[in-house]
Design an enzyme around this catalytic site. Structure first.
Site, mmCIF file in Angstrom:
data_model
loop_
_atom_site.group_PDB
_atom_site.id
_atom_site.type_symbol
_atom_site.label_atom_id
_atom_site.label_comp_id
_atom_site.label_asym_id
_atom_site.label_seq_id
_atom_site.Cartn_x
_atom_site.Cartn_y
_atom_site.Cartn_z
ATOM 1 N N HIS A 108 -2.093 -0.857 10.041
ATOM 2 C CA HIS A 108 -1.642 -2.229 10.262
ATOM 3 C C HIS A 108 -0.415 -2.203 11.175
ATOM 4 O O HIS A 108 0.312 -1.198 11.230
ATOM 5 C CB HIS A 108 -1.252 -2.903 8.940
ATOM 6 C CG HIS A 108 -2.412 -3.258 8.074
ATOM 7 N ND1 HIS A 108 -2.671 -4.544 7.656
ATOM 8 C CD2 HIS A 108 -3.401 -2.491 7.538
ATOM 9 C CE1 HIS A 108 -3.751 -4.553 6.894
ATOM 10 N NE2 HIS A 108 -4.208 -3.321 6.802
ATOM 11 N N GLU A 163 0.811 -1.212 0.000
ATOM 12 C CA GLU A 163 0.000 0.000 0.000
ATOM 13 C C GLU A 163 0.850 1.270 0.000
ATOM 14 O O GLU A 163 0.498 2.256 0.642
ATOM 15 C CB GLU A 163 -0.993 -0.002 1.169
ATOM 16 C CG GLU A 163 -2.165 -0.934 0.944
ATOM 17 C CD GLU A 163 -3.411 -0.571 1.731
ATOM 18 O OE1 GLU A 163 -3.515 0.583 2.202
ATOM 19 O OE2 GLU A 163 -4.283 -1.442 1.869
#
Length: 441
Positions: free
Chosen positions: A290, A49
């Site tokens: 995350h 990402e």
């Protein structure tokens, strides 16, 4: 290579949540990530990402003294978001873009525009060949009604096939399991897979990937773990996490992984495994929504009590057959759904064409021109839109059909191997054995 040879490999993995204009404090988090990676000096840092290529270039400039080798994997409209930084020279790199990756009309999810993929780097470390993979599978969004389940299972199967074929150097017909020995000289000595799989440990896609490739889970294998409870990589303590998405999982969820495997004559163990716990290890602010993963892997010659190939007894074969059958069923259901949508949109196209023909007849016959003009544009739009959806779902059905056919083939091979194995043959009773010997004499 010395008999007491030992290689230590320190690995870092993080889904960076780097969506331009949408992710909070993106620029600051990217800067702090660069500072952290420079300070820790890992052998490999594998990131997901990183949607902005400028963020990658900023990281590359900052990390150049510590990580002289780097690569950004480009695919799709937005990009794969995958990149790697390495202390060691990169010998080769390639990528495989997943055939199925969501729906283009689900714009609010956006996975289709990303071009989700798996990237491969080949490194030479102390005379050993390491295949390092970084990947990001389709997001789940709704666990109770997961419309992307078939796509994610298909991605897990493509990922497993890609790793199995490339790392083992398989040629021609793919074998039926991780013990296949049809290797070429270009096989890897070690396999490392890091990434956001968007799969819980017991999900079908995760079990399929592990059973087919024989990869080991660093969190499960290590004897020295420090981090979030149960190794979760999205935790409610992280200020960037939407806690409503974790209502069913009070401890969090584990969807990011470090997986590894020794292919030939080596033994790999995970010495330490760490995760962040909802905050940066130093400043207290999270690096992402995350948690980061940090693993120390030790590679050495296989001692006598260890073997580089996993055991393939009846239990292992049975587990493989079970997960292959389950995956086949899921892909079959997904294909039926895709064909249903293709049929519905086909009818819509037919109705749209009939409406256009009627409008043309009214225009030629001198009918109400205002009505013709009013309905012409939406009718054309309906036909074009339905046509695009029809073509997409036909392509989706073909992709699922191909993956299902591959699973059907390897499932048949696995069943044949199970039937031919010595364990599956009925044992002869002592009396019968003696009678047979007497008959032969």
């Amino acid at each position: 290579m010395k008999p007491n040879f030992t290689l230590r490999l320190r690995v870092f993995n993080l889904n960076c949540w780097g969506i331009p204009y949408l992710s909070k404090h993106r620029a600051d988090r990217v800067k702090r990530l660069g500072d952290f990676l420079n300070m820790e000096s890992f052998d490999l840092a594998l990131l997901e990402e990183v949607w902005s290529e400028q963020d990658f270039q900023d990281l590359r400039q900052k990390l150049l003294p510590t990580y002289p080798a780097a690569h950004y994997f480009r695919s799709g409209i937005i990009g794969s978001g995958l990149c790697v930084f390495s202390k060691h020279p990169i010998q080769e790199f390639t990528q495989h873009v997943f055939t199925l990756n969501g729906y283009p009309y689900m714009i609010h999810h956006g996975d289709w525009f990303c071009g989700k993929a798996v990237g491969l780097l080949v490194l030479h470390l102390s005379g050993l060949v390491l295949n390092a993979y970084v990947t990001h599978l389709h997001a789940e969004y709704n666990r109770q009604k997961d419309v992307y389940l078939a796509h994610r299972v298909a991605q897990a199967w493509e990922l497993a096939q890609f790793i199995q074929c490339v790392s083992l150097g398989l040629t021609g017909e793919v074998g039926w399991g991780p013990g296949t020995e049809d290797h070429t000289s270009k096989k890897a000595d070690m396999v490392l897979l890091c990434g956001d799989l968007n799969l819980h440990p017991k999900d079908l896609g995760c079990r399929l990937l592990k059973e087919w490739t024989g990869l080991c889970d660093a969190y499960l294998e290590t004897r020295d773990f420090k981090g979030s409870e149960e190794g979760c990589t999205m935790v409610p303590e992280n200020c960037y996490v939407n806690r409503r998405e974790l209502e069913q999982f009070p401890l969090g969820i584990r969807i990011d992984y470090v997986l590894y495997k020794a292919v030939s004559g080596l033994y790999i163990s995970c010495k330490t495994f760490k995760t962040t716990t909802g905050h940066d290890p130093h400043s207290g602010t999270p690096l992402s929504d995350h948690e980061a993963l940090m693993a120390t892997l030790c590679v050495r010659h296989s001692p006598p009590q260890h073997t580089s190939s996993p055991s393939h007894g009846p239990a292992e074969r049975s587990a493989l057959i079970s997960v292959l059958r389950e995956a086949w069923t899921e892909l079959d259901q997904g294909m039926a759904q895709a064909l249903w949508w293709a049929t519905i949109t086909g009818y819509v196209i037919g109705l749209g064409l009939l409406l256009l023909a009627l409008l043309c007849a009214l225009a030629v016959g001198g009918g109400i021109r205002e009505v013709v003009i009013l309905l012409w544009t939406p009718s054309v739009g309906l036909v074009l839109g339905a046509g695009a959806v029809y073509l997409f779902h036909v392509q989706e059905a073909k992709g699922l059909c191909r993956a299902r056919a591959e699973l059907q083939h390897v499932l048949g091979r696995a069943r044949e191997a199970q039937d031919l194995s010595p364990e599956s043959q009925p044992a002869l009773q002592p009396g019968r054995q003696e009678g047979d010997r007497a008959e032969e004499q």
